[in-house]
Design a protein around this motif. Sequence first.
Motif, PDB file in Angstrom:
ATOM      1  N   VAL A   8       1.111  14.095   0.123  1.00 30.72           N
ATOM      2  CA  VAL A   8       2.209  14.051   1.085  1.00 30.72           C
ATOM      3  C   VAL A   8       2.500  12.583   1.417  1.00 30.72           C
ATOM      4  O   VAL A   8       1.577  11.824   1.749  1.00 30.72           O
ATOM      5  CB  VAL A   8       1.861  14.821   2.372  1.00 30.72           C
ATOM      6  N   LEU A   9       3.766  12.194   1.311  1.00 32.64           N
ATOM      7  CA  LEU A   9       4.185  10.844   1.681  1.00 32.64           C
ATOM      8  C   LEU A   9       4.794  10.885   3.077  1.00 32.64           C
ATOM      9  O   LEU A   9       5.714  11.674   3.333  1.00 32.64           O
ATOM     10  CB  LEU A   9       5.205  10.296   0.684  1.00 32.64           C
ATOM     11  N   VAL A  10       4.281  10.056   3.960  1.00 31.69           N
ATOM     12  CA  VAL A  10       4.706  10.043   5.360  1.00 31.69           C
ATOM     13  C   VAL A  10       5.095   8.619   5.751  1.00 31.69           C
ATOM     14  O   VAL A  10       4.344   7.677   5.495  1.00 31.69           O
ATOM     15  CB  VAL A  10       3.562  10.521   6.280  1.00 31.69           C
ATOM     16  N   THR A  11       6.272   8.462   6.349  1.00 34.09           N
ATOM     17  CA  THR A  11       6.653   7.160   6.881  1.00 34.09           C
ATOM     18  C   THR A  11       6.465   7.140   8.395  1.00 34.09           C
ATOM     19  O   THR A  11       6.681   8.141   9.080  1.00 34.09           O
ATOM     20  CB  THR A  11       8.120   6.812   6.553  1.00 34.09           C
ATOM     21  N   VAL A  12       6.042   5.982   8.884  1.00 35.49           N
ATOM     22  CA  VAL A  12       5.836   5.752  10.314  1.00 35.49           C
ATOM     23  C   VAL A  12       6.683   4.546  10.711  1.00 35.49           C
ATOM     24  O   VAL A  12       6.591   3.490  10.087  1.00 35.49           O
ATOM     25  CB  VAL A  12       4.357   5.469  10.625  1.00 35.49           C
ATOM     26  N   GLU A  13       7.519   4.700  11.724  1.00 32.40           N
ATOM     27  CA  GLU A  13       8.356   3.601  12.208  1.00 32.40           C
ATOM     28  C   GLU A  13       8.218   3.489  13.717  1.00 32.40           C
ATOM     29  O   GLU A  13       8.563   4.413  14.446  1.00 32.40           O
ATOM     30  CB  GLU A  13       9.813   3.821  11.822  1.00 32.40           C
TER      31      GLU A  13
ATOM     32  N   THR B  65      -8.723  11.433   4.404  1.00 32.60           N
ATOM     33  CA  THR B  65      -8.106  10.522   5.369  1.00 32.60           C
ATOM     34  C   THR B  65      -6.876   9.891   4.731  1.00 32.60           C
ATOM     35  O   THR B  65      -6.944   9.386   3.610  1.00 32.60           O
ATOM     36  CB  THR B  65      -9.095   9.420   5.782  1.00 32.60           C
ATOM     37  N   ALA B  66      -5.737   9.947   5.413  1.00 41.59           N
ATOM     38  CA  ALA B  66      -4.511   9.332   4.891  1.00 41.59           C
ATOM     39  C   ALA B  66      -4.615   7.815   5.032  1.00 41.59           C
ATOM     40  O   ALA B  66      -5.133   7.306   6.032  1.00 41.59           O
ATOM     41  CB  ALA B  66      -3.303   9.858   5.639  1.00 41.59           C
ATOM     42  N   THR B  67      -4.097   7.098   4.041  1.00 40.29           N
ATOM     43  CA  THR B  67      -4.136   5.635   4.039  1.00 40.29           C
ATOM     44  C   THR B  67      -2.759   5.086   3.709  1.00 40.29           C
ATOM     45  O   THR B  67      -2.046   5.649   2.873  1.00 40.29           O
ATOM     46  CB  THR B  67      -5.155   5.121   3.007  1.00 40.29           C
ATOM     47  N   SER B  68      -2.376   4.005   4.361  1.00 43.09           N
ATOM     48  CA  SER B  68      -1.078   3.396   4.067  1.00 43.09           C
ATOM     49  C   SER B  68      -1.138   2.659   2.734  1.00 43.09           C
ATOM     50  O   SER B  68      -2.178   2.105   2.358  1.00 43.09           O
ATOM     51  CB  SER B  68      -0.651   2.449   5.186  1.00 43.09           C
ATOM     52  N   VAL B  69      -0.012   2.649   2.026  1.00 46.79           N
ATOM     53  CA  VAL B  69       0.049   1.996   0.723  1.00 46.79           C
ATOM     54  C   VAL B  69      -0.115   0.490   0.872  1.00 46.79           C
ATOM     55  O   VAL B  69      -0.800  -0.159   0.080  1.00 46.79           O
ATOM     56  CB  VAL B  69       1.391   2.323   0.032  1.00 46.79           C
ATOM     57  N   SER B  70       0.498  -0.070   1.900  1.00 49.95           N
ATOM     58  CA  SER B  70       0.436  -1.508   2.167  1.00 49.95           C
ATOM     59  C   SER B  70      -0.249  -1.739   3.513  1.00 49.95           C
ATOM     60  O   SER B  70      -0.310  -0.827   4.340  1.00 49.95           O
ATOM     61  CB  SER B  70       1.848  -2.111   2.209  1.00 49.95           C
ATOM     62  N   PRO B  71      -0.757  -2.946   3.749  1.00 49.77           N
ATOM     63  CA  PRO B  71      -1.279  -3.252   5.083  1.00 49.77           C
ATOM     64  C   PRO B  71      -0.199  -3.053   6.140  1.00 49.77           C
ATOM     65  O   PRO B  71       0.993  -3.266   5.877  1.00 49.77           O
ATOM     66  CB  PRO B  71      -1.684  -4.731   4.968  1.00 49.77           C
ATOM     67  N   VAL B  72      -0.599  -2.617   7.323  1.00 52.79           N
ATOM     68  CA  VAL B  72       0.374  -2.357   8.387  1.00 52.79           C
ATOM     69  C   VAL B  72       0.340  -3.470   9.425  1.00 52.79           C
ATOM     70  O   VAL B  72      -0.686  -4.121   9.637  1.00 52.79           O
ATOM     71  CB  VAL B  72       0.103  -0.996   9.068  1.00 52.79           C
ATOM     72  N   ASP B  73       1.474  -3.678  10.055  1.00 51.81           N
ATOM     73  CA  ASP B  73       1.591  -4.651  11.134  1.00 51.81           C
ATOM     74  C   ASP B  73       1.532  -3.895  12.454  1.00 51.81           C
ATOM     75  O   ASP B  73       2.415  -3.103  12.772  1.00 51.81           O
ATOM     76  CB  ASP B  73       2.925  -5.407  11.005  1.00 51.81           C
ATOM     77  N   ILE B  74       0.458  -4.127  13.216  1.00 52.95           N
ATOM     78  CA  ILE B  74       0.275  -3.440  14.492  1.00 52.95           C
ATOM     79  C   ILE B  74       0.780  -4.328  15.625  1.00 52.95           C
ATOM     80  O   ILE B  74       0.358  -5.483  15.763  1.00 52.95           O
ATOM     81  CB  ILE B  74      -1.202  -3.072  14.718  1.00 52.95           C
TER      82      ILE B  74
ATOM     83  N   LEU C 239       3.974   3.328   5.080  1.00 55.19           N
ATOM     84  CA  LEU C 239       4.075   4.497   4.210  1.00 55.19           C
ATOM     85  C   LEU C 239       2.656   4.983   3.950  1.00 55.19           C
ATOM     86  O   LEU C 239       1.851   4.275   3.333  1.00 55.19           O
ATOM     87  CB  LEU C 239       4.763   4.141   2.885  1.00 55.19           C
ATOM     88  N   TYR C 240       2.344   6.165   4.446  1.00 52.92           N
ATOM     89  CA  TYR C 240       0.999   6.736   4.345  1.00 52.92           C
ATOM     90  C   TYR C 240       0.984   7.846   3.292  1.00 52.92           C
ATOM     91  O   TYR C 240       1.979   8.567   3.114  1.00 52.92           O
ATOM     92  CB  TYR C 240       0.559   7.322   5.684  1.00 52.92           C
ATOM     93  N   VAL C 241      -0.158   8.002   2.629  1.00 51.85           N
ATOM     94  CA  VAL C 241      -0.323   9.052   1.629  1.00 51.85           C
ATOM     95  C   VAL C 241      -1.468   9.963   2.052  1.00 51.85           C
ATOM     96  O   VAL C 241      -2.594   9.504   2.277  1.00 51.85           O
ATOM     97  CB  VAL C 241      -0.623   8.474   0.230  1.00 51.85           C
TER      98      VAL C 241
ATOM     99  N   MET D 279       8.079   9.602  12.910  1.00 56.44           N
ATOM    100  CA  MET D 279       7.198   9.958  11.799  1.00 56.44           C
ATOM    101  C   MET D 279       7.890  11.051  10.990  1.00 56.44           C
ATOM    102  O   MET D 279       8.381  12.034  11.552  1.00 56.44           O
ATOM    103  CB  MET D 279       5.832  10.426  12.304  1.00 56.44           C
ATOM    104  N   GLU D 280       7.928  10.849   9.674  1.00 60.07           N
ATOM    105  CA  GLU D 280       8.706  11.754   8.824  1.00 60.07           C
ATOM    106  C   GLU D 280       7.980  12.014   7.513  1.00 60.07           C
ATOM    107  O   GLU D 280       7.469  11.079   6.881  1.00 60.07           O
ATOM    108  CB  GLU D 280      10.077  11.138   8.543  1.00 60.07           C
ATOM    109  N   VAL D 281       7.932  13.266   7.107  1.00 62.35           N
ATOM    110  CA  VAL D 281       7.431  13.618   5.778  1.00 62.35           C
ATOM    111  C   VAL D 281       8.559  13.350   4.789  1.00 62.35           C
ATOM    112  O   VAL D 281       9.632  13.972   4.870  1.00 62.35           O
ATOM    113  CB  VAL D 281       7.002  15.102   5.716  1.00 62.35           C
ATOM    114  N   ARG D 282       8.332  12.429   3.840  1.00 55.28           N
ATOM    115  CA  ARG D 282       9.372  12.069   2.886  1.00 55.28           C
ATOM    116  C   ARG D 282       9.284  12.865   1.590  1.00 55.28           C
ATOM    117  O   ARG D 282      10.275  13.048   0.899  1.00 55.28           O
ATOM    118  CB  ARG D 282       9.307  10.570   2.586  1.00 55.28           C
ATOM    119  N   GLN D 283       8.069  13.298   1.226  1.00 57.22           N
ATOM    120  CA  GLN D 283       7.925  14.099   0.023  1.00 57.22           C
ATOM    121  C   GLN D 283       6.568  14.792   0.023  1.00 57.22           C
ATOM    122  O   GLN D 283       5.581  14.242   0.546  1.00 57.22           O
ATOM    123  CB  GLN D 283       8.045  13.237  -1.239  1.00 57.22           C
ATOM    124  N   VAL D 284       6.547  15.994  -0.520  1.00 53.48           N
ATOM    125  CA  VAL D 284       5.302  16.716  -0.771  1.00 53.48           C
ATOM    126  C   VAL D 284       5.243  16.998  -2.262  1.00 53.48           C
ATOM    127  O   VAL D 284       6.163  17.609  -2.820  1.00 53.48           O
ATOM    128  CB  VAL D 284       5.239  18.046   0.016  1.00 53.48           C
ATOM    129  N   TYR D 285       4.187  16.530  -2.915  1.00 52.04           N
ATOM    130  CA  TYR D 285       3.959  16.806  -4.334  1.00 52.04           C
ATOM    131  C   TYR D 285       2.895  17.893  -4.430  1.00 52.04           C
ATOM    132  O   TYR D 285       1.825  17.787  -3.805  1.00 52.04           O
ATOM    133  CB  TYR D 285       3.520  15.550  -5.071  1.00 52.04           C
TER     134      TYR D 285
END
Length: 285
Positions: free
Chosen positions: A12-17, A138-147, A179-181, A225-231
């Motif tokens: 599952v691909l999830v975006t957080v903004e 555990t879901a992990t972001s593809v890139s480092p996140v800015d907190i 972008l979390y997976v 927070m949005e689910v962008r795709q489910v594979y």
Amino acid sequence: MGKFTNKIDFAVLVTVEKANPNGDPLSENRPREDFNGHGEISDVCIKRKIRNRLQDMGEDIFVQSNDRADDGFKSLSERAKNYEPLQKALKAKDEEEARKVVCEKWMDVRTFGQVFAFKGDKSSSVSLGVRGPVSIQTATSVSPVDIVSMQITKSVNSEPADKKSSDTMGMKHRVDFGLYVIKGSINHQLAEKTGFTDEDAEKIKEALKTLFNNDASAARPEGSMEVRQVYWWKHNCPTGQYASAKVHRSLKITELKNEPKCFEDYKIEIEPLEGLVAEECIKNQ
């Protein structure tokens, strides 16, 4: 009730903004991150959201949060001790029957498993373990996140006073973008033991597609927070053609620019695996 046919893997691909996807209580509720700066969402947090969605879909759920309890019971112990078929099986010391009835009653038990261990007298004590077929990493972001951290205050008195005061409330933390997976699998052997079916798997798929419906809060405003795709990979045999790790690695996500700021800043590809096709469950992207 039907049966569960073949192994399933999913991602599952999830975006957080501008939201806090999963605060760490040991770190002032800052969004979780690993030592490399990648954001994390715990498997427990993800399972909680799946349970909530299943409950919204009308399924019986054993591990209910207090603010969503719909059966009048305020604890897991109460819920277990007031389920007559379970108590009857335990009094008869029939653990197989006890596992059967709890799996038939509560979907999250036959999905994720559950440990029933509640104290009481001899007639009401519970000690039972169920292993579930659905495992989630555990879901992990593809890139480092800015907190980003923000100090928040209030300008109204907590207690009666002669004049209005401004009291510091603390800090509020958020992830600007990530972008979390989420990766998971459904095991055929364990599904047979709990009675988990293909119909249950479809409900899990639907829950994943709508993971953040009815989930808004101050930390996660509506739409943040949005689910962008489910594979969804359904194998052609019970044990699966490929190991789950290989299936999950077939999902390739590449940064198109440094410090991605939106979903479109990534290139997403599925590496072909012979005889196994990834179903893309969300088509409106």
